[in-house]
Write an enzyme that holds these catalytic residues in place. Structure first.
Site, PDB file in Angstrom:
ATOM      1  N   ARG A  70      -2.289  -7.027 -14.485  1.00 42.39           N
ATOM      2  CA  ARG A  70      -1.750  -5.999 -13.585  1.00 42.39           C
ATOM      3  C   ARG A  70      -2.744  -4.844 -13.577  1.00 42.39           C
ATOM      4  O   ARG A  70      -3.012  -4.249 -14.622  1.00 42.39           O
ATOM      5  CB  ARG A  70      -0.376  -5.523 -14.049  1.00 42.39           C
ATOM      6  CG  ARG A  70       0.214  -4.409 -13.175  1.00 42.39           C
ATOM      7  CD  ARG A  70       1.534  -3.924 -13.744  1.00 42.39           C
ATOM      8  NE  ARG A  70       2.022  -2.753 -13.016  1.00 42.39           N
ATOM      9  CZ  ARG A  70       2.837  -2.794 -11.971  1.00 42.39           C
ATOM     10  NH1 ARG A  70       3.271  -3.967 -11.532  1.00 42.39           N
ATOM     11  NH2 ARG A  70       3.238  -1.690 -11.371  1.00 42.39           N
ATOM     12  N   HIS A 130       0.866  -8.234  -4.326  1.00 43.29           N
ATOM     13  CA  HIS A 130       1.886  -8.169  -5.381  1.00 43.29           C
ATOM     14  C   HIS A 130       2.782  -9.412  -5.263  1.00 43.29           C
ATOM     15  O   HIS A 130       3.965  -9.319  -4.920  1.00 43.29           O
ATOM     16  CB  HIS A 130       2.702  -6.884  -5.224  1.00 43.29           C
ATOM     17  CG  HIS A 130       3.472  -6.487  -6.438  1.00 43.29           C
ATOM     18  ND1 HIS A 130       3.507  -7.231  -7.591  1.00 43.29           N
ATOM     19  CD2 HIS A 130       4.266  -5.396  -6.668  1.00 43.29           C
ATOM     20  CE1 HIS A 130       4.276  -6.625  -8.478  1.00 43.29           C
ATOM     21  NE2 HIS A 130       4.748  -5.512  -7.948  1.00 43.29           N
ATOM     22  N   ASP A 183       8.803   1.491   0.224  1.00 46.38           N
ATOM     23  CA  ASP A 183       8.099   1.681  -1.046  1.00 46.38           C
ATOM     24  C   ASP A 183       7.678   3.150  -1.121  1.00 46.38           C
ATOM     25  O   ASP A 183       7.731   3.874  -0.116  1.00 46.38           O
ATOM     26  CB  ASP A 183       6.882   0.748  -1.093  1.00 46.38           C
ATOM     27  CG  ASP A 183       6.218   0.690  -2.469  1.00 46.38           C
ATOM     28  OD1 ASP A 183       6.800   1.222  -3.437  1.00 46.38           O
ATOM     29  OD2 ASP A 183       5.120   0.126  -2.568  1.00 46.38           O
TER      30      ASP A 183
END
Length: 771
Positions: free
Chosen positions: A547, A574, A670
């Site tokens: 990540r 993602h 988001d």
């Protein structure tokens, strides 16, 4: 007498559940027919007269008739708490999401003193004009300005007179169904409350399936062949995964006598919507059937698996032979099949369409049928069947016959012969049973999981189905330490809550050791190159999660590690978040194909990129709603549009909020700015994106049953340090989504967060398994 006792299709019927058609039929219109699953509008007075004749016929043959509306009214009379709970659940399931109308509809339904009238009102639907205008005008809203007085706040439920479908009686238990369509799934609320609270049923029956499970199943597909054998159709309305789940639940229940399920794979079509529309039992040794199913019919036997102490293992075998031979094996007697209308093509198609094979057997060799199917009825008489005809000119417009209109609650047990299951069948894998065109499940062993562009729709579907299975095991407390003895490492250059926790818990659930390296714990990129780090970790661990920043980093790790590498987040993509997102969508709508998902905000980011990819792969309609300067990379857009040509999805960019969100199934957003970016970037971005905040106007413009998703964290209040900082610098108490929307019942953000665990676990297991 048991509350439920149904061990056959032909045992003398003693007690049956009906629903008398009501005003819900008056609320059908030509424009709503398709959505409400009707082909025509019955004339209510005649439909009621025909239904009364049907009920009278049953009573005259010694059968106790109880009505759904009466049982439900009795439940609501038990306590005010039950009534309140029911009304609030009804409002939620009807898709009434605005606080104003939730309160108005709640008050309206509470005004009914007569509980049966209350129940009938929930069934017939609620129009806007039924709510007092004076009360509506207290608070003005966009909904009031754009809605017609005749618009429905809660849709009618016209299919309710087909009581066979919302649940099915089986043995001494019930199969409470998750129905195929949103329209019909609302119907199952009544059975839920009756079985949970009515004194005739509360605590007196077993439940073999539940309306909250993810897979669709309907009662018209369930036939009780004998006390040990169920026949269940894989049809337009019932999916294979539901039968799989039903089998597990029956086999793990020590009180359930059912040890075999026969799954009948029939063609998917409106005419053949359920197994009982093409196949029903009418005597000990006789069945009526529609010839149109014979060429493509497959039958699978499902029995308990061989793994000791496992509630999950199943044996699935395809049963070869003619339909007569198959039935003879399980019923222990010679079987005669009687074709609808004698098998003549035109007549059989016409009479099957009018439910010629949807017979209600009320005793061995005694059936209730529609009078209009005169050819089939006469042929049944020629075969020694006592045929009782009832009028059907209006009832048949709903595409269901006497069996569809009745749910047996009690039948007398009948004599059963020993089955003749003495032949060896070729065994197939359980995965082959799941209806994916008989293709074996994808083999993802050793694969990296870097971006969803690398995966086919079939591979994504496999991961989603595996996620559902692992989620079910987790919730049941069923151990699944399939990767015991292996080890994985989590390499984080960006911190996270959900990604880290999901990978750690997934690893431990699967029996593995897990090492977490935080941003300061690795030498990668500082004292050691990415490729060298990959080669070192690949020799110590069986899998690597990354990540961090550039997609090129995770790609280089994968190229050099020699073990599966998983992308937990990069600047560009993602992918693990996407699996959780579409699993949440499917859990709410039952399907992905055709779903309209609107992403609001900065559509250049990794989440928007990945949503566009997964929507294109799964045949969904993706809309990026934001300023043109923040639209996705054009090259990626074109790649996704090419994928849509084969999947039926679509990609759209739109700056207009009302146009973009109209009729949306999913509203997604988001955060607008990443942490660590300078204040001037924040100021510019916030000014650009203020018009794209997800608020009640946006949700009201979407479909009534729309859901809200957010990958989290979210700045919807002032309860975080960053939230307070945003308020102090920019004067915003709420950023990308209002606190009101974030906390709506239609906000599925925490289901979405939980699903990170189950989908990540599926990816890890699928890519690391050795079996």
């Amino acid at each position: 007498m048991n509350a439920i006792n149904v061990r056959s299709e032909i045992g003398p019927l003693k007690k049956v559940l009906l629903h008398r058609p009501g005003n819900e039929l008056l609320n059908l219109t030509p424009d709503s027919l398709s959505r409400l699953l009707f082909d025509d509008i019955p004339f209510l007075p005649d439909a009621q007269a025909e239904h009364d004749e049907f009920a009278r016929t049953l009573k005259e043959n010694g059968i106790e008739v109880v009505y759904l509306e009466d049982l439900m009214a009795s439940v609501l009379e038990l306590s005010g708490d039950i009534e309140d709970k029911f009304i609030r659940q009804f409002i939620y399931e009807a898709g009434i999401t605005t606080p104003k109308y939730k309160n108005l509809v709640y008050s309206y339904l509470k005004s009914f003193n007569n509980k049966k009238e209350l129940v009938l009102k929930t069934m017939e639907g609620i129009k806007l004009e039924e709510i007092s205008r004076a009360k509506r005008d207290v608070e003005k809203s966009l909904v009031d300005l754009v809605s017609e007085e005749s618009d429905f706040l809660a849709d009618p439920m016209p299919n309710l007179y087909f009581t066979r479908d919302p649940f099915a009686s089986a043995g001494n238990g019930v199969i409470l169904n998750k129905m195929y369509s949103v329209t019909r799934n609302r119907e199952t609320i009544y059975a839920e409350y009756i079985f949970n609270y009515h004194p005739d049923f509360k605590g007196k029956l077993d439940k073999y399936y539940d309306r909250y499970l993810p897979y669709h199943i309907e009662g018209g597909d369930v036939l009780n062949l004998n006390s040990h054998t169920l026949a269940v159709g894989i049809s337009q309305r019932t999916e294979a995964a539901a039968i799989d789940e039903l089998a597990k639940n029956c086999f793990r229940d020590p009180n359930c006598k059912i040890d075999t399920i026969l799954a009948f794979n029939i063609p998917e079509s409106r005419a053949f919507m359920h197994l009982d529309t093409v196949f029903t039992q009418i005597d000990y040794d006789k069945f009526t059937y529609h010839p149109g199913i014979m060429d493509t019919l497959q039958v699978f036997e499902i029995t308990e698996g061989d793994i000791p102490d496992s509630d999950e293992d199943l044996n699935v075998t395809e049963v070869n032979g003619s339909l007569e031979e198959i039935l003879e094996k399980y019923l222990g007697r010679e079987i005669e099949l009687i074709p609808c209308a004698g098998g003549e093509k035109i007549s059989s198609e016409r009479e099957q369409w009018n439910d010629g094979t949807n017979t209600l057997c009320i005793a061995p060799g005694v059936v209730v049928v529609y009078d209009r199917n005169n050819i089939t009825n006469n042929i049944l008489r020629e075969h020694g069947i006592k045929v009782i005809e009832v009028s059907s000119a209006e009832l048949s417009r709903g595409r269901g016959g006497p069996r569809c209109m009745s749910m047996p609650l009690v039948r007398e047990d009948i004599e059963e012969l020993e089955p003749k299951k003495d032949e060896e069948f070729a065994t197939i894998k359980i995965e082959d049973f799941i209806k994916v065109q008989n293709i074996n499940k994808p083999d993802l062993r050793g694969r990296n999981f870097l971006k969803l562009l690398d995966y086919t729709p079939e591979e994504i579907r496999y991961l989603l189905d595996l996620s559902k299975d692992l989620k079910d095991k987790k919730r049941r407390g069923t151990p699944h330490r399939y990767l015991s003895g292996k080890n994985i490492v989590l390499l984080f250059e960006k911190t996270s809550t959900r990604t880290r926790c999901a990978f750690e818990v997934a690893g431990m659930d699967l029996g593995m050791g897990v090492t977490y390296l935080d941003p300061g714990a690795s030498q990668m990129g500082k004292k050691e190159s990415i490729s060298d780090t990959a080669k070192v970790l690949g020799r110590m661990y069986d899998g690597i999660e990354y990540r961090g920043y550039d997609q090129a980093i995770v790609e280089e790790l994968a190229e050099n590690a020699g073990v599966p590498v998983w992308n937990g987040l990069t600047t560009e993509f993602h992918p693990t978040q996407m699996l959780a997102d579409v699993l949440t969508v499917e859990e709410n709508f039952g399907h992905l194909k055709g779903i309209k998902l609107v992403f609001m905000g900065d559509a250049r980011n990794n989440v928007a990129n990945s949503l566009m990819v997964v929507c294109s792969k799964m045949g969904m309609h993706f809309v990026a709603c934001g300023p043109k300067s923040l639209w996705p990379n054009e090259e990626l857009v074109e790649e996704c549009k090419e994928i849509c040509k084969t999947t039926g999805g679509s990609i759209e960019m739109n700056e207009n909020v009302l146009e973009a969100t109209r009729d949306a199934d999913v509203i997604y957003t988001d955060v607008w700015v990443s942490m660590g970016e300078p204040d001037d970037v924040w100021n510019e971005r916030i000014n650009l994106l203020k018009p794209y905040q997800v608020n009640m106007d946006v949700m009201n413009n979407a479909r009534p049953d729309a859901i809200f998703l957010h990958c989290l964290p979210s700045f919807h209040d002032l309860k975080t340090t960053i939230g307070k900082d945003i308020y102090e610098k920019f004067g915003l108490k709420e950023m990308e989504v209002t606190d009101e929307v974030f906390n709506l019942p239609c906000s599925k953000v925490f289901d979405q967060a939980e699903n990170r665990l189950h989908t990540i676990k599926a990816v890890v297991y699928a890519t690391m398994r050795e079996d």
